[in-house]
Design a protein around this motif. Structure first.
Motif, mmCIF file in Angstrom:
data_model
loop_
_atom_site.group_PDB
_atom_site.id
_atom_site.type_symbol
_atom_site.label_atom_id
_atom_site.label_comp_id
_atom_site.label_asym_id
_atom_site.label_seq_id
_atom_site.Cartn_x
_atom_site.Cartn_y
_atom_site.Cartn_z
ATOM 1 N N GLU A 84 -2.091 -0.937 -1.831
ATOM 2 C CA GLU A 84 -0.957 -1.837 -2.053
ATOM 3 C C GLU A 84 0.126 -1.500 -1.032
ATOM 4 O O GLU A 84 0.436 -0.324 -0.802
ATOM 5 C CB GLU A 84 -0.397 -1.666 -3.468
ATOM 6 C CG GLU A 84 -1.306 -2.190 -4.572
ATOM 7 C CD GLU A 84 -1.386 -3.708 -4.563
ATOM 8 O OE1 GLU A 84 -0.424 -4.353 -4.077
ATOM 9 O OE2 GLU A 84 -2.410 -4.248 -5.014
ATOM 10 N N SER A 85 0.682 -2.518 -0.408
ATOM 11 C CA SER A 85 1.652 -2.292 0.656
ATOM 12 C C SER A 85 2.853 -1.469 0.189
ATOM 13 O O SER A 85 3.307 -0.558 0.887
ATOM 14 C CB SER A 85 2.130 -3.641 1.211
ATOM 15 O OG SER A 85 2.974 -3.456 2.322
ATOM 16 N N GLU A 86 3.369 -1.775 -0.982
ATOM 17 C CA GLU A 86 4.529 -1.044 -1.502
ATOM 18 C C GLU A 86 4.221 0.442 -1.662
ATOM 19 O O GLU A 86 5.067 1.303 -1.362
ATOM 20 C CB GLU A 86 4.961 -1.633 -2.844
ATOM 21 C CG GLU A 86 5.482 -3.065 -2.782
ATOM 22 C CD GLU A 86 6.895 -3.142 -2.245
ATOM 23 O OE1 GLU A 86 7.515 -2.072 -2.047
ATOM 24 O OE2 GLU A 86 7.375 -4.272 -2.003
ATOM 25 N N VAL A 87 3.012 0.755 -2.100
ATOM 26 C CA VAL A 87 2.613 2.153 -2.288
ATOM 27 C C VAL A 87 2.509 2.850 -0.933
ATOM 28 O O VAL A 87 2.964 3.987 -0.763
ATOM 29 C CB VAL A 87 1.266 2.231 -3.037
ATOM 30 C CG1 VAL A 87 0.772 3.680 -3.106
ATOM 31 C CG2 VAL A 87 1.405 1.655 -4.444
ATOM 32 N N TYR A 88 1.902 2.147 0.026
ATOM 33 C CA TYR A 88 1.760 2.723 1.364
ATOM 34 C C TYR A 88 3.111 3.119 1.934
ATOM 35 O O TYR A 88 3.287 4.238 2.428
ATOM 36 C CB TYR A 88 1.084 1.714 2.306
ATOM 37 C CG TYR A 88 1.003 2.195 3.737
ATOM 38 C CD1 TYR A 88 -0.072 2.960 4.161
ATOM 39 C CD2 TYR A 88 2.020 1.906 4.659
ATOM 40 C CE1 TYR A 88 -0.140 3.422 5.479
ATOM 41 C CE2 TYR A 88 1.953 2.361 5.964
ATOM 42 C CZ TYR A 88 0.877 3.116 6.362
ATOM 43 O OH TYR A 88 0.811 3.590 7.654
ATOM 44 N N TRP A 89 4.077 2.208 1.878
ATOM 45 C CA TRP A 89 5.374 2.479 2.504
ATOM 46 C C TRP A 89 6.190 3.497 1.716
ATOM 47 O O TRP A 89 6.977 4.254 2.302
ATOM 48 C CB TRP A 89 6.141 1.173 2.691
ATOM 49 C CG TRP A 89 5.512 0.334 3.754
ATOM 50 C CD1 TRP A 89 4.702 -0.748 3.590
ATOM 51 C CD2 TRP A 89 5.599 0.547 5.163
ATOM 52 N NE1 TRP A 89 4.282 -1.224 4.807
ATOM 53 C CE2 TRP A 89 4.819 -0.456 5.792
ATOM 54 C CE3 TRP A 89 6.268 1.471 5.958
ATOM 55 C CZ2 TRP A 89 4.698 -0.551 7.173
ATOM 56 C CZ3 TRP A 89 6.150 1.376 7.338
ATOM 57 C CH2 TRP A 89 5.367 0.375 7.932
ATOM 58 N N LYS A 90 5.972 3.562 0.413
ATOM 59 C CA LYS A 90 6.658 4.583 -0.389
ATOM 60 C C LYS A 90 6.163 5.962 0.001
ATOM 61 O O LYS A 90 6.958 6.904 0.174
ATOM 62 C CB LYS A 90 6.425 4.327 -1.877
ATOM 63 C CG LYS A 90 7.143 5.320 -2.781
ATOM 64 C CD LYS A 90 6.931 4.991 -4.252
ATOM 65 C CE LYS A 90 7.669 5.974 -5.150
ATOM 66 N NZ LYS A 90 7.463 5.669 -6.602
ATOM 67 N N GLN B 184 -2.855 -3.393 5.250
ATOM 68 C CA GLN B 184 -3.442 -4.577 5.865
ATOM 69 C C GLN B 184 -2.658 -5.852 5.548
ATOM 70 O O GLN B 184 -3.099 -6.952 5.869
ATOM 71 C CB GLN B 184 -4.889 -4.753 5.390
ATOM 72 C CG GLN B 184 -5.780 -3.544 5.649
ATOM 73 C CD GLN B 184 -7.154 -3.689 5.018
ATOM 74 O OE1 GLN B 184 -7.674 -4.796 4.851
ATOM 75 N NE2 GLN B 184 -7.758 -2.566 4.657
ATOM 76 N N SER B 185 -1.480 -5.719 4.947
ATOM 77 C CA SER B 185 -0.764 -6.879 4.411
ATOM 78 C C SER B 185 -0.334 -7.888 5.476
ATOM 79 O O SER B 185 -0.172 -9.067 5.190
ATOM 80 C CB SER B 185 0.462 -6.422 3.616
ATOM 81 O OG SER B 185 1.399 -5.763 4.453
ATOM 82 N N ALA B 186 -0.159 -7.430 6.709
ATOM 83 C CA ALA B 186 0.320 -8.332 7.762
ATOM 84 C C ALA B 186 -0.815 -9.035 8.502
ATOM 85 O O ALA B 186 -0.573 -9.756 9.472
ATOM 86 C CB ALA B 186 1.182 -7.562 8.763
ATOM 87 N N GLY B 187 -2.033 -8.857 8.047
ATOM 88 C CA GLY B 187 -3.187 -9.380 8.775
ATOM 89 C C GLY B 187 -3.132 -10.867 9.072
ATOM 90 O O GLY B 187 -3.375 -11.299 10.204
ATOM 91 N N SER B 188 -2.808 -11.681 8.071
ATOM 92 C CA SER B 188 -2.785 -13.133 8.280
ATOM 93 C C SER B 188 -1.663 -13.533 9.238
ATOM 94 O O SER B 188 -1.824 -14.438 10.057
ATOM 95 C CB SER B 188 -2.631 -13.865 6.943
ATOM 96 O OG SER B 188 -1.418 -13.504 6.302
ATOM 97 N N SER B 189 -0.522 -12.848 9.161
ATOM 98 C CA SER B 189 0.590 -13.134 10.072
ATOM 99 C C SER B 189 0.236 -12.747 11.500
ATOM 100 O O SER B 189 0.590 -13.447 12.456
ATOM 101 C CB SER B 189 1.851 -12.384 9.627
ATOM 102 O OG SER B 189 2.273 -12.799 8.350
ATOM 103 N N LEU B 190 -0.473 -11.631 11.663
ATOM 104 C CA LEU B 190 -0.887 -11.199 12.993
ATOM 105 C C LEU B 190 -1.885 -12.186 13.605
ATOM 106 O O LEU B 190 -1.823 -12.479 14.804
ATOM 107 C CB LEU B 190 -1.503 -9.800 12.923
ATOM 108 C CG LEU B 190 -0.516 -8.671 12.657
ATOM 109 C CD1 LEU B 190 -1.250 -7.385 12.299
ATOM 110 C CD2 LEU B 190 0.391 -8.440 13.865
ATOM 111 N N LEU B 191 -2.779 -12.711 12.783
ATOM 112 C CA LEU B 191 -3.737 -13.698 13.287
ATOM 113 C C LEU B 191 -3.010 -14.968 13.721
ATOM 114 O O LEU B 191 -3.322 -15.548 14.772
ATOM 115 C CB LEU B 191 -4.779 -14.015 12.215
ATOM 116 C CG LEU B 191 -5.868 -15.004 12.624
ATOM 117 C CD1 LEU B 191 -6.611 -14.527 13.869
ATOM 118 C CD2 LEU B 191 -6.839 -15.232 11.464
#
Length: 232
Positions: free
Chosen positions: A218-224, A117-124
């Motif tokens: 955590e975004s880093e964990v997701y992408w790993k 969900q890390s990009a949520g604020s940028s998407l808004l």
């Protein structure tokens, strides 16, 4: 921006790539002509695939002008797709790019789901600026469907995990379009029910926030974990 080189082989020799990334102006001009020749009558949106800081496409004024000319000459909207823990930062940088005083990008395709969900604020922010929001990997490459929290909330809402996961995305304030990723008719028909759950979650923002907060990684964990998935 990518050239597929695996000749339809899933298993390659160790270290051999399935695709080669090239965000140069020369490659764009070559590929846009190929696209126009093959499917030009059906194209409404032309996207840079997997834009990153490292590929240089965000700072290359020549490619910006070429993309701008493509939009003017062909009437195609111009977008980009993003990935990685930095996708929110890449989107913010892309929103700043202008050519001859006009915003370059009309659309963004971004990974967003119950886990990432890390990009949520940028998407808004992008949505409020007028960009079209397209969400990919809504089911986290299938991993979300096996999550105990997702399964439990799906039971509470009398739906399947895929419907809940996609419904949570559709209910977001940035009003996205969500790619299904279905490969069978049954999967597609199930996914389409997500709009009903999205309506319920829009009316119950506390429940939506509760689900989102309990599932986020955590975004880093997701992408790993994603990078360790087998190519198919």
């Amino acid at each position: 921006g990518y050239t597929y080189v695996a000749d339809w082989s899933v298993q390659l020799e160790s270290g051999a790539p399935h695709e080669v990334k090239d965000h140069s102006t020369a490659n764009f001009l070559k590929q846009v002509e190929e696209t126009n020749d093959l499917i030009g009558d059906y194209v409404d949106l032309y996207q840079i695939h997997s834009a990153t800081f490292e590929s240089g496409v965000l700072d290359d004024e020549d490619i910006h002008k070429a993309l701008h000319k493509c939009r003017n000459d062909r009437g195609w909207a111009i977008g980009l797709s993003v990935s990685s823990p930095k996708q929110g930062e890449v989107l913010k940088r892309a929103m700043q790019i202008q050519v001859y005083g006009e915003k370059l990008f009309d659309s963004i395709q971004c990974t967003y789901n119950l886990f990432e969900q890390s990009a949520g604020s940028s998407l808004l922010e992008a949505y409020k600026s007028g960009m079209d929001i397209i969400i990919k990997e809504g089911l986290g490459n299938g991993r979300i469907l096996k999550n105990d929290v997702v399964i439990e909330y799906a039971k509470r809402l009398s739906c399947t995990p895929d419907v809940l996961a996609l419904g949570c995305i559709l209910a977001q304030e940035f009003q996205p379009r969500v790619l299904s990723g279905s490969v069978t008719l049954d999967q597609l028909l199930s996914n389409l029910k997500a709009s009903e759950i999205a309506e319920k979650l829009r009316d119950d923002s506390e429940l939506l926030s509760e689900i989102m907060n309990k599932c986020v990684m955590e975004s880093e964990v997701y992408w790993k974990e994603r990078s360790a998935l087998q190519w198919n």
